[in-house]
Design an enzyme around this catalytic site. Structure first.
Site, PDB file in Angstrom:
ATOM      1  N   CYS A   1      21.271   5.836 -16.328  1.00 49.99           N
ATOM      2  CA  CYS A   1      22.618   6.138 -15.826  1.00 49.99           C
ATOM      3  C   CYS A   1      23.549   6.638 -16.926  1.00 49.99           C
ATOM      4  CB  CYS A   1      23.211   4.930 -15.108  1.00 49.99           C
ATOM      5  SG  CYS A   1      23.359   3.440 -16.107  1.00 49.99           S
TER       6      CYS A   1
ATOM      7  N   HIS B   1      26.008  -0.653 -15.035  1.00 53.30           N
ATOM      8  CA  HIS B   1      25.679   0.625 -14.399  1.00 53.30           C
ATOM      9  C   HIS B   1      26.911   1.529 -14.398  1.00 53.30           C
ATOM     10  CE1 HIS B   1      23.122   3.184 -11.997  1.00 53.30           C
ATOM     11  NE2 HIS B   1      24.036   3.275 -11.053  1.00 53.30           N
TER      12      HIS B   1
ATOM     13  N   HIS C   1      24.678   9.172 -10.022  1.00 55.75           N
ATOM     14  CA  HIS C   1      24.191   8.163 -10.958  1.00 55.75           C
ATOM     15  C   HIS C   1      22.672   8.197 -10.970  1.00 55.75           C
ATOM     16  CE1 HIS C   1      23.093   5.066  -7.769  1.00 55.75           C
ATOM     17  NE2 HIS C   1      23.713   6.014  -7.094  1.00 55.75           N
TER      18      HIS C   1
END
Length: 187
Positions: free
Chosen positions: A89, A140, A157
């Protein structure tokens, strides 16, 4: 782990001449210009996200970063990855921002401190969105690609299970993991 600051990423397919992200971005811009000129003569309407971005008059740098990130759609997840072989990510964002000569910090936690915090109601294209189990444990990151309505904000992502993809920030799953949004100082 590969550091995106120290290496020049390569985005070419097998059998093609190697090209940098900057070279590919320049070629795509030239191709888009040619398509726009050709589409003015035709009567068909292009309903792609590229048209939506153009119609919204997004900053050129924001549009370039989003387009670069979208070019990785479908690339599998690989921890520490920053190439088409595999991407994580934070590596996706780090590599995408290189298309406008901006070096982002390498990890999602470091990226969460790069820029000013943004209230959810003020989120716009190019903002970084962060997720985690708690505000102290960011695990994340994604980047907003499209603000459709107050209930639908698309972000790109690298999912550990499905690779690089776009999702709605306000889906039940991501809404409960959302920690904060940040606007990078380059926009």
């Amino acid at each position: 782990m590969a550091a995106c600051q120290s290496s020049q990423p390569v985005f070419s397919k097998r059998g093609e001449e190697y090209r940098s992200a900057r070279e590919i971005a320049a070629a795509k811009r030239a191709s888009r210009r040619g398509q726009r000129e050709g589409s003015m003569a035709s009567t068909s309407k292009d309903r792609t996200s590229r048209t939506r971005m153009h119609n919204r008059n997004l900053d050129k740098d924001v549009a370039t970063v989003i387009k670069t990130a979208r070019s990785y759609t479908g690339v599998p997840y690989k921890w520490g990855g920053t190439t088409r072989v595999g991407m994580d990510c934070s590596g996706l964002l780090c590599t995408s921002f290189q298309s406008i000569d901006v070096t982002l910090p390498r990890t999602s936690d470091e990226q969460s401190r790069y820029g000013d915090n943004v209230k959810p109601k003020d989120i716009r294209e190019g903002d970084l969105v962060f997720f985690g189990e708690s505000k102290r444990n960011i695990t994340h990151v994604g980047m907003v690609t499209e603000v459709i309505s107050e209930d639908e904000v698309r972000f790109i992502h690298a999912s550990t299970s499905l690779g690089v993809m776009e999702n709605n920030l306000y889906s039940d799953y991501y809404k409960k993991l959302f920690v904060k949004a940040v606007r990078p100082p380059v926009f």
